[in-house]
Design an enzyme around this catalytic site. Structure first.
Site, mmCIF file in Angstrom:
data_model
loop_
_atom_site.group_PDB
_atom_site.id
_atom_site.type_symbol
_atom_site.label_atom_id
_atom_site.label_comp_id
_atom_site.label_asym_id
_atom_site.label_seq_id
_atom_site.Cartn_x
_atom_site.Cartn_y
_atom_site.Cartn_z
ATOM 1 N N VAL A 169 0.798 -1.221 0.153
ATOM 2 C CA VAL A 169 0.135 -0.076 0.054
ATOM 3 C C VAL A 169 0.732 1.295 0.163
ATOM 4 O O VAL A 169 0.458 2.195 -0.056
ATOM 5 C CB VAL A 169 -1.001 -0.098 1.197
ATOM 6 C CG1 VAL A 169 -2.071 -1.034 0.855
ATOM 7 C CG2 VAL A 169 -0.506 0.160 2.642
ATOM 8 N N SER A 202 -5.507 4.375 15.930
ATOM 9 C CA SER A 202 -5.080 3.766 17.378
ATOM 10 C C SER A 202 -5.603 4.669 18.295
ATOM 11 O O SER A 202 -5.412 6.050 18.115
ATOM 12 C CB SER A 202 -3.525 3.494 17.246
ATOM 13 O OG SER A 202 -2.874 3.197 18.532
ATOM 14 N N TYR A 210 4.746 6.630 15.190
ATOM 15 C CA TYR A 210 3.438 5.742 15.174
ATOM 16 C C TYR A 210 2.317 6.674 15.788
ATOM 17 O O TYR A 210 1.149 6.713 15.059
ATOM 18 C CB TYR A 210 3.580 4.458 15.898
ATOM 19 C CG TYR A 210 2.390 3.658 16.144
ATOM 20 C CD1 TYR A 210 1.995 2.932 14.805
ATOM 21 C CD2 TYR A 210 1.544 3.565 17.162
ATOM 22 C CE1 TYR A 210 0.809 2.135 14.922
ATOM 23 C CE2 TYR A 210 0.215 2.580 17.057
ATOM 24 C CZ TYR A 210 0.038 2.088 15.903
ATOM 25 O OH TYR A 210 -0.906 1.159 15.908
ATOM 26 N N LYS A 259 -0.822 7.995 13.281
ATOM 27 C CA LYS A 259 -2.165 7.679 13.623
ATOM 28 C C LYS A 259 -3.185 8.747 14.063
ATOM 29 O O LYS A 259 -4.147 8.876 13.829
ATOM 30 C CB LYS A 259 -2.333 6.636 15.032
ATOM 31 C CG LYS A 259 -1.323 5.386 14.398
ATOM 32 C CD LYS A 259 -2.435 4.490 13.480
ATOM 33 C CE LYS A 259 -1.818 2.977 13.066
ATOM 34 N NZ LYS A 259 -2.708 2.521 12.304
HETATM 35 N N1 LIG Z 1 -2.993 -4.801 17.612
HETATM 36 C C1 LIG Z 1 -3.239 -3.423 18.302
HETATM 37 O O1 LIG Z 1 -3.227 -3.657 19.539
HETATM 38 C C2 LIG Z 1 -3.585 -2.448 17.432
HETATM 39 C C3 LIG Z 1 -3.943 -1.269 18.147
HETATM 40 C C4 LIG Z 1 -4.063 -0.080 17.779
HETATM 41 C C5 LIG Z 1 -4.006 -0.099 16.444
HETATM 42 N N2 LIG Z 1 -3.632 -1.176 15.610
HETATM 43 C C6 LIG Z 1 -3.848 -1.033 14.205
HETATM 44 O O2 LIG Z 1 -4.491 -1.854 13.579
HETATM 45 C C7 LIG Z 1 -3.739 -2.246 12.312
HETATM 46 C C8 LIG Z 1 -3.768 -3.871 12.017
HETATM 47 O O3 LIG Z 1 -2.488 -4.069 13.168
HETATM 48 P P1 LIG Z 1 -2.438 -5.617 13.688
HETATM 49 O O4 LIG Z 1 -2.046 -5.672 15.186
HETATM 50 O O5 LIG Z 1 -3.442 -6.579 12.827
HETATM 51 O O6 LIG Z 1 -1.032 -5.855 12.895
HETATM 52 P P2 LIG Z 1 -0.481 -7.255 12.155
HETATM 53 O O7 LIG Z 1 0.953 -7.038 12.193
HETATM 54 O O8 LIG Z 1 -1.044 -8.516 12.774
HETATM 55 O O9 LIG Z 1 -1.200 -7.134 10.697
HETATM 56 C C9 LIG Z 1 -0.849 -5.956 9.764
HETATM 57 C C10 LIG Z 1 -0.739 -6.600 8.300
HETATM 58 O O10 LIG Z 1 -0.391 -5.546 7.409
HETATM 59 C C11 LIG Z 1 0.145 -6.159 6.438
HETATM 60 N N3 LIG Z 1 1.210 -5.131 5.733
HETATM 61 C C12 LIG Z 1 2.352 -4.578 6.185
HETATM 62 N N4 LIG Z 1 3.025 -3.943 5.413
HETATM 63 C C13 LIG Z 1 2.115 -3.916 4.352
HETATM 64 C C14 LIG Z 1 2.215 -3.051 3.124
HETATM 65 N N5 LIG Z 1 3.118 -2.293 2.776
HETATM 66 N N6 LIG Z 1 1.053 -3.165 2.280
HETATM 67 C C15 LIG Z 1 -0.088 -4.100 2.441
HETATM 68 N N7 LIG Z 1 0.065 -4.775 3.610
HETATM 69 C C16 LIG Z 1 0.940 -4.511 4.682
HETATM 70 C C17 LIG Z 1 1.110 -7.378 7.111
HETATM 71 O O11 LIG Z 1 1.583 -8.181 6.188
HETATM 72 C C18 LIG Z 1 0.041 -8.092 8.198
HETATM 73 O O12 LIG Z 1 -0.790 -8.841 7.519
HETATM 74 C C19 LIG Z 1 -2.381 -1.572 12.084
HETATM 75 O O13 LIG Z 1 -2.882 -0.373 11.408
HETATM 76 C C20 LIG Z 1 -2.398 -1.218 13.500
HETATM 77 O O14 LIG Z 1 -1.527 0.048 13.608
HETATM 78 C C21 LIG Z 1 -3.431 -2.197 16.195
#
Ligand SMILES: NC(=O)c1ccc[n+]([C@@H]2O[C@H](COP(=O)([O-])OP(=O)(O)OC[C@H]3O[C@@H](n4cnc5c(N)ncnc54)[C@H](O)[C@@H]3O)[C@@H](O)[C@H]2O)c1
Length: 259
Positions: free
Chosen positions: A61, A139, A160, A164
């Site tokens: 992306v 986030s 980050y 966000k």
């Molecule tokens: N897990 C948490 O507690 C949490 C909290 C707040 C926000 N978030 C946000 O939620 C979203 C998902 O987080 P998650 O915890 O499921 O993470 P994760 O690492 O499990 O999943 C992220 C996915 O994004 C994909 N990815 C990475 N770079 C990419 C790129 N350049 N193009 C396309 N895909 C790409 C990865 O392959 C992976 O499948 C993120 O935006 C994260 O910042 C997560």
């Protein structure tokens, strides 16, 4: 969600996978758009095994050409792009003073510019349809902070948190620009969920400490379950949320550390 075509970025894993699976359960045709081909294939297979409709697309992306191709391919295959969930993201927890320009760029390019590229590429299709839903994943660190307990703690999240926070404001500006074309743009700000991202940048001990600190920050005193995040995204992408736009919904168990 029957007849709806939904693209979920970063849905090979974690929250994105839960969102894609939930949409498919509701009848949507889901496009699993992720950089990781093997986890993408796993998600597609699991959705299909559960009776859902899904296809996979390898996409980075941060690359505008990739994103343009993704939207064109989906529109060509399905005739429409109804829903876009901008979920792909990474984090580098690092002290402000030791965050390099490269660290900053890696996080901002994915967590902010990737959202911008995907929304910009989907918008022409949604405008033509006079209908569309975009849900951006921010986030709770987009507006709050977390106590600093070491260089890998969420307290050390300048890049980050900046990305966000910008996603929340980008959501509002896109809602204003796309609203007249019948496109709703909203945002979900997750608190703490246990996903591969949580452990990607830490040792097991650091993960334990991270879990302890993060859980104690929410009045519900626990981590969220990925399906709890998916419910909220589903609502904002549905017709039930037709009069909601430019909004950020916190799904964070009642975090108490917003500043
Ligand atoms: N897990 C948490 O507690 C949490 C909290 C707040 C926000 N978030 C946000 O939620 C979203 C998902 O987080 P998650 O915890 O499921 O993470 P994760 O690492 O499990 O999943 C992220 C996915 O994004 C994909 N990815 C990475 N770079 C990419 C790129 N350049 N193009 C396309 N895909 C790409 C990865 O392959 C992976 O499948 C993120 O935006 C994260 O910042 C997560």
């Amino acid at each position: 969600m029957n007849d709806k075509v939904a693209i979920v970025t970063g849905s090979g894993s974690g929250l994105g996978k839960a969102i894609a699976s939930r949409f498919a359960l509701e009848g949507a045709t889901v496009v699993v758009a992720d950089l990781n081909e093997s986890t993408t294939a796993d998600t597609v297979r699991e959705i299909k095994d559960a009776g859902g409709k899904a296809s996979g697309c390898k996409v980075d992306v941060t690359q505008q050409k990739d994103v343009g191709r993704l939207m064109a391919d989906v529109a060509h295959a399905h005739g429409r792009v109804d829903i876009l969930v901008n979920n792909a993201g990474i984090t580098h927890y690092r002290d402000f003073s030791s965050t390099s320009g490269a660290d900053w760029d890696a996080v901002l390019n994915l967590d902010l510019k990737g959202v911008f590229f995907c929304a910009q590429a989907a918008a022409p299709y949604m405008r033509r349809q006079q209908h569309g839903k975009i849900v951006n994943i921010s986030s709770s660190l987009g507006t709050g902070t977390t106590p600093h307990v070491g260089s890998l703690s969420p307290g050390a999240s300048s890049a980050y948190a900046s990305a966000k926070a910008a996603v929340i404001q980008l959501t509002k500006t896109l809602a204003r620009e796309l609203g007249p074309s019948g496109v709703n743009v909203n945002c979900v700000a997750p608190g703490f969920f246990l996903t591969p991202l949580t452990g990607a940048v830490r040792s097991p001990e650091e993960v334990e400490e991270h879990i302890r600190v993060r859980k104690s920050m929410a009045v519900l005193n626990r981590a969220g379950k990925t399906e709890e995040l998916a419910h909220a995204v589903l609502f904002l992408a549905s017709e039930e949320a037709s009069f909601i736009t430019g909004h950020t919904l916190y799904v964070d168990g009642g975090r108490t550390d917003r500043m």
